[in-house]
Design a protein around this motif. Sequence first.
Motif, PDB file in Angstrom:
ATOM      1  N   GLU A  69      -2.489  -4.896  -3.097  1.00 31.61           N
ATOM      2  CA  GLU A  69      -1.329  -5.067  -4.054  1.00 31.61           C
ATOM      3  C   GLU A  69      -1.653  -5.889  -5.301  1.00 31.61           C
ATOM      4  OE1 GLU A  69       1.982  -5.903  -1.702  1.00 31.61           O
ATOM      5  OE2 GLU A  69       2.148  -3.954  -0.749  1.00 31.61           O
TER       6      GLU A  69
ATOM      7  N   ALA B  24      -1.343   1.463  -4.800  1.00 29.57           N
ATOM      8  CA  ALA B  24      -0.058   0.896  -4.579  1.00 29.57           C
ATOM      9  C   ALA B  24       0.590   0.052  -5.681  1.00 29.57           C
ATOM     10  CB  ALA B  24       0.357  -0.051  -3.239  1.00 29.57           C
ATOM     11  N   GLY B  25       1.843   0.384  -6.207  1.00 31.50           N
ATOM     12  CA  GLY B  25       2.463  -0.325  -7.187  1.00 31.50           C
ATOM     13  C   GLY B  25       2.201   0.373  -8.341  1.00 31.50           C
ATOM     14  N   ARG B  26       2.274   1.873  -8.183  1.00 32.84           N
ATOM     15  CA  ARG B  26       1.851   2.665  -9.677  1.00 32.84           C
ATOM     16  C   ARG B  26       2.992   2.704 -10.412  1.00 32.84           C
ATOM     17  NH1 ARG B  26       0.654   5.632  -5.316  1.00 32.84           N
ATOM     18  NH2 ARG B  26       2.568   7.030  -5.216  1.00 32.84           N
ATOM     19  N   THR B  27       4.305   2.375  -9.983  1.00 32.37           N
ATOM     20  CA  THR B  27       5.623   2.650 -10.747  1.00 32.37           C
ATOM     21  C   THR B  27       6.236   1.164 -10.960  1.00 32.37           C
ATOM     22  OG1 THR B  27       6.970   2.968  -8.773  1.00 32.37           O
ATOM     23  CG2 THR B  27       5.856   4.902  -9.734  1.00 32.37           C
TER      24      THR B  27
ATOM     25  N   ALA C 207       9.199   0.375 -10.151  1.00 33.57           N
ATOM     26  CA  ALA C 207       9.970   0.049  -8.983  1.00 33.57           C
ATOM     27  C   ALA C 207       8.973  -0.275  -7.967  1.00 33.57           C
ATOM     28  CB  ALA C 207      10.460   1.269  -8.426  1.00 33.57           C
ATOM     29  N   GLY C 208       7.672   0.188  -7.788  1.00 35.45           N
ATOM     30  CA  GLY C 208       6.785  -0.232  -6.770  1.00 35.45           C
ATOM     31  C   GLY C 208       6.302  -1.600  -7.086  1.00 35.45           C
TER      32      GLY C 208
ATOM     33  N   ALA D 206       8.702  -4.380  -6.332  1.00 34.89           N
ATOM     34  CA  ALA D 206       8.893  -4.493  -4.942  1.00 34.89           C
ATOM     35  C   ALA D 206       7.458  -5.103  -4.613  1.00 34.89           C
ATOM     36  CB  ALA D 206       8.743  -3.363  -4.278  1.00 34.89           C
ATOM     37  N   ALA D 207       6.303  -4.882  -5.012  1.00 31.72           N
ATOM     38  CA  ALA D 207       5.061  -5.512  -4.418  1.00 31.72           C
ATOM     39  C   ALA D 207       5.028  -6.882  -4.963  1.00 31.72           C
ATOM     40  CB  ALA D 207       3.798  -4.897  -5.356  1.00 31.72           C
TER      41      ALA D 207
ATOM     42  N   SER E  97       7.767  -8.776  -5.481  1.00 30.26           N
ATOM     43  CA  SER E  97       8.714  -9.828  -4.412  1.00 30.26           C
ATOM     44  C   SER E  97       8.031  -9.967  -2.946  1.00 30.26           C
ATOM     45  CB  SER E  97      10.028  -9.180  -4.421  1.00 30.26           C
ATOM     46  OG  SER E  97      10.336  -8.647  -3.119  1.00 30.26           O
TER      47      SER E  97
END
Lengths: 608, 608
Positions: free
Chosen positions: A279, A305-308, A310-311, A314-315, A317
Motif C-alpha cells: 500500500e 491497491a489504493g487506486r481511488t 476512497a481506497g 482507507a489505506a 488509516s
Amino acid sequence: LVSSARSEGITAFTADALGENHEVLRLFADLGLRTARRFEGPQVRCTIHLDQDDAYLAAVEARGRAAGVASLLPLLRPSAVAVVGAGRTPGSVGRAVLNHLRTGGFTGRLFAVNPRVESVLGVPSHPSVAALPMTPDLVVVAVPAAGVPAVAEECGKAGVRALVVVTAGLDRMQARALLTACRTHGMRLVGPNCLGVSNTDPELNLDATFAAGHPRPGTAGIAVQSGGVGIALLDGLSRLGIGVSSFASLGDKFDVSGNDMLQWWESDGRTDLALLHLESFGNPRAFSRTARRVTRRIPVLTVDAGRTDAGRKAAASHTAAAATRTMTRQALFTQAGITATRSVGELLETAALLHSQPLPEGPRVAVVTNAGGAGVLAADACAEAGLVLPPFTPAVIDDLLAVLPDGATVGNPVDTTAVVSEEQLAECVDRLARCSGVDAVVVALVPTAVAAATGDDLVRALTTAPGRRARPVLAVRLEQDRSVELMPAADGGTIPSYAEPQAAARALAHAARRAAWLAQPAGTVPALTGVESERAREVVEEYLAFHLEGGWLDPRTCAELLACYDVPQLPWAWAECEDDAVLAADRLRGFDGRVVMKAHWPGLLHKT
Amino acid sequence: LVSSARSEGITAFTADALGENHEVLRLFADLGLRTARRFEGPQVRCTIHLDQDDAYLAAVEARGRAAGVASLLPLLRPSAVAVVGAGRTPGSVGRAVLNHLRTGGFTGRLFAVNPRVESVLGVPSHPSVAALPMTPDLVVVAVPAAGVPAVAEECGKAGVRALVVVTAGLDRMQARALLTACRTHGMRLVGPNCLGVSNTDPELNLDATFAAGHPRPGTAGIAVQSGGVGIALLDGLSRLGIGVSSFASLGDKFDVSGNDMLQWWESDGRTDLALLHLESFGNPRAFSRTARRVTRRIPVLTVDAGRTDAGRKAAASHTAAAATRTMTRQALFTQAGITATRSVGELLETAALLHSQPLPEGPRVAVVTNAGGAGVLAADACAEAGLVLPPFTPAVIDDLLAVLPDGATVGNPVDTTAVVSEEQLAECVDRLARCSGVDAVVVALVPTAVAAATGDDLVRALTTAPGRRARPVLAVRLEQDRSVELMPAADGGTIPSYAEPQAAARALAHAARRAAWLAQPAGTVPALTGVESERAREVVEEYLAFHLEGGWLDPRTCAELLACYDVPQLPWAWAECEDDAVLAADRLRGFDGRVVMKAHWPGLLHKT
C-alpha cells in the motif's frame, strides 16, 4: 544539495543524528547513495558519499544485497523460535501463532515465553526471553502494545536477531522505542501490525502466522502489507497447486520491506514467481532498482491497491502511512516491469498463466470454441484486453477445415460446433498452436450432452497434448466453479482454465506485456549533466502563479523549460508579424531552404 | 412514407407480398404498426394501419401479448412431445435431447420418430409424425439440414403447433422452406441452430435440450441466442440455488424471440428474474416496449455481447445475423431499464444480489472488514463502480466504537481488527444497516486462526441477523472458491457472498441503478408533430459533404436542425458586427431589458 555539492567537487557529506530520529535516518537511506553509519552513544554519524556512477551503484547494491539477504536468515531460516505473549485463552493472537508453528511441524526448537504458565499447547514456556535454554534467532511478539518496547529491548539484549511483531495499535512513542531497540541491537523487524512469516522449505516448515490454514509448499513468494490479502493469496496459491515458497506479512513495514523480500526470492533457489501487495513504498528508488533486476528473472505481480480516493483514504488509516500516489505507483510498476493487477482474483488468474505456460511472443490470439456464443464472449474479452484476433491465411483455414466436423466455421473465432470430437479438437488446437501467425490459443468449451454421450472429453483434448506446446494455451469453461484452475496435463505440466473469458484475456494480456518488456534492453541510468532543476521550478511556479489550475505553456516558456533539462531543440525563433516570420525563416532555414512554421494563438490547441 | 401519408390524411397502406418473402414481411412487422395479414394463395395481403396513438398501441399490444403468450403454450407447456432424428448412435444430438427429456422426467407423452427402429432409449419410435398415436404439441427436429423442410411440412400438416429445430447449418433455401411451413401452418418455431427449451414446472418437467445436466427448478427465466452461454447460465443459476423457471435457446431466432420470452415470464407466475443473452434484435421497438414494461415488475439482466469489432464479427458469423451496433444496443438497454453486464460471471453475481437482497435506495456504502487491506480493496472497488463511501456522523462513530474491540478504526471502511467476535461484528453490521446515511453494507471478511480458536464464525454473524434487513448486506470473502455464493440465512433468506470486492461492488452498483430507474416515472411515448426528418437529413448531409469527418455545426445550422424537430428555441439573431449586435439586442430583449450574447469563432469551442 547533492547536485550543488557534486558540481562544486564535494565528494561526501557528514551528518550527525540522534539514533532514535528515524525519520532523518530514513531520509538519508532514501537518497539511494552509499552511506556509512557509525553509532556514537545516542548519536549516529552518517557519511554520505557523493562520488558514484552507475557501475559503482550496482556494485554497492550487490554488496548490500548479499548483506541484506544474509540479515534475513534469522527471520526466514531460524533454528529456534520463541513466541512471547502466547497465553491460555483461546482466541489470543499469540496462542494462535504458537499453535500454527506447532501444527505446521517446525523442525527447529520452539519455545513460549509466559511467566504465568509452564507450557502452552504442549510447548514449554519460560518466564522471559533471557531465561530460555538457548537464544532464539527469531521471536514472535504478541503482547499488548504497551509491552512491546520492553520485550524488544529484552530480545535485543539476549542476542535475538529478528523480531516479528504482530501486535497492532502501537502509539508514536512505543513505535519509536521498538525501532530504536531493533536498530541498537541490529535486529531485523517484520511488522508491527502483521500476520507473521512462513517458509515452507521442508527442512524448516516454518509457519509463524495466525492464518486459518497452512500454505502448500511451492514456488510463489508472497509479501503483503495486509494480512487479509495475505490469507487470500496463501489460500489461492495453495488451491491452484502453485504453492508458496515463503510468505511475509509486512504490516506497518518499520524495517523489512517488499524490497528485502524480492532480494530473498532472487536468491533462495525455490521461488519462481513473486507476489506483492503493497500500500506504500518507503524507498521507491531502491525498490525500483531491485524490482527491475528481479523481474528480468522471475515474474513479479502486484495488486495495485489504493487506486481511488476512497481506497487511499482507507489505506492511510490502515497502515498509518500516506499511500503512494496512483500515478507514481503506476509509473514505478511500468518502469520496473512489474505486472500490476486490479484485484486479488486477477493476480491469481495471471499467476496461473505465468506459472504454467510459456510467454506469448505477441498479442495475436486464436479463439476456438464448441459454442458460437462463447466464442463471441471470448472475442469481446480479448479485444477489450488489447489482444488481437488476426484472420487466418487460406492455407490455415483449409488445414483446419480438414480436421473439423461439417458445419464448423473457421473464422477467428473457430466454431467447431457441438459435435466436435476430442480428437478433432486436439488436432485443431495443435495446428493453431503451431501456426506462425498466432501467439496464443484460447479454447472456450461448454459441456454438452453430445460429448457426454460419446465419452469424448473436450477438456482432455487440451491436457493430452503431445508434449509441452511452444505457445500458451488457455481454456475457458463458462460453467467452471472457480475463477481459475490449473488442470494437470499428460506431460506433467498444467493448463490454466478460466470461468470467464475476461479473466483469460486479461491474464494473457499481462503475459504479452511481460514478454514485450523482457524483449527491451535492460537500459542504464545515465548520469545527467546540465540539469537546472531550480530554474525549471521557477519557470513552472511563475506560470502557475497566473494559471492556478494549470494549462498549456506557450512555446517560448516551453522551450525554456526543456532547456533547463538540456533537452536538444532545433533552432527556432518567435515571430509576431509577417515580416518577422520572413526574416526568421531566412535566418533559420537549412541547406535545403526549408523551414517549418507553427501558428500560435493563446488557448487554441488544435489548428487544422 | 408513413409520416408523409399521415400528414396527407391517409389511414392505411395495403401491400401484397409473396408468402415466402419473409424479409419484406418482417419489415412490415418491424414498423411497430397494426398490420393485418390475409393469405391469398402464395400471396400475403398486408393492411398496415396508420391511425394509431399511444393508447391504441398499448391496447393492440396487450391483445397481441395475450395472443403471443397463448401461442407459446404448445412450446412451453406441451402435453405430448416427439423427437424427430433420434437415432441409435451415441453422440447424435437428437438422441441426446430424447435422453434428456426422458431422464428429466417429462410428465406428458413422449415419442421418437425414426422409421428404422421400434424404440430409442426405451421410448417408442414411429416411422413418421403422421403415424404417431396422437398429434404432439411440440416436435424437436434434429435431422440433418437437408431433411428439415420436409419434417416441418409434415409436422404442420399433422397439426403440430410448435417446433424446436436444433439442426444448424441450414442454407438459404432450407431456411426459407422451414419458415414458410411454420407460417402456413401457424406453428411457433424455436431455432434453428439452438440447444432447445426447458420448463421446470414440476407438473411438466420439460427438459428438451442437449445440455450436460438438468437445471434446478427455480425462479429465473433464461433466453439465450447461444446454447453455450445458456449452459453456463443454467449451471450457474442451479449452483446458486436460484434455479430456473423456463429456458429457451433461441439460436437463429427465426420466430420466437427474447420479446416472446419476456412476455411469457411476465405472466407465468413462476419467474422473478429474467436473464437474456441476445446477439441481435430483430424488432428493437417491440422489444423496448415489452422490456420497459417487464423491467418495472422483475429485474431483466443481459450480457452485452458483441461490444468490440472482434466480438461483432464473431457474432455475425455465429448467428448469421448482423449484430446490432453497440450504441444502439446500449441505448436500448438503458431506456428499457435492462441491467446490462459485461460477462456471464457479472450477470450471475448481479442476479445473486437482486434475487436475495432488497434494492439499495442510493449509492452510499458502508464497508466493514476484519482485515484492513481487504477494506482498502473494497473501498477501491466501490469507488470504481461509482458507489460512494460516506463519512459517518460522530454519533454513528461513537455507537460503533461502543460495540467494537479496542484498536478498531471507525472510518469508512470500519476496521474491526482480527480479534472481533461474532457478536461484535453482528452488532456493528446491524447498526450500520439501520443507519440512515447508508444504503448498503459490504462486509469483507478474512478467516484467521484467532476466530477459529474461539469458535467464532464471522460469516455466521451475517447470516443470523435478527430478521431480514431493510438494506442490502453483501459479504466479500477473498478466500472463497466460487466467484459468488448465496449463503443460507437464519430467516430463510440468503446473503450473497463474493470472492472479489469488485464483483460485490459491480453488483451493488447495478442494483442502485435499477432502484434509480424504478424511481423514475414510467413515461409515455408522445405523438410528435411537425417533424421534418427529410429536411433534417438534408441539413446534415449538406454539412457532411463539406466536413467529411464531421464536426460542430455553426449556430445557424444548429438552429435549423433543431427547428426540423420542432424543438422550442428562444428568439435569437445572428450579428456579424457591433452595430448589428446592438440592433439585434434591441429587437430581442425581454421585458427586463436583458439579452445574452454568445461569441462565435469557427473551430473555437471553449471561450472563457
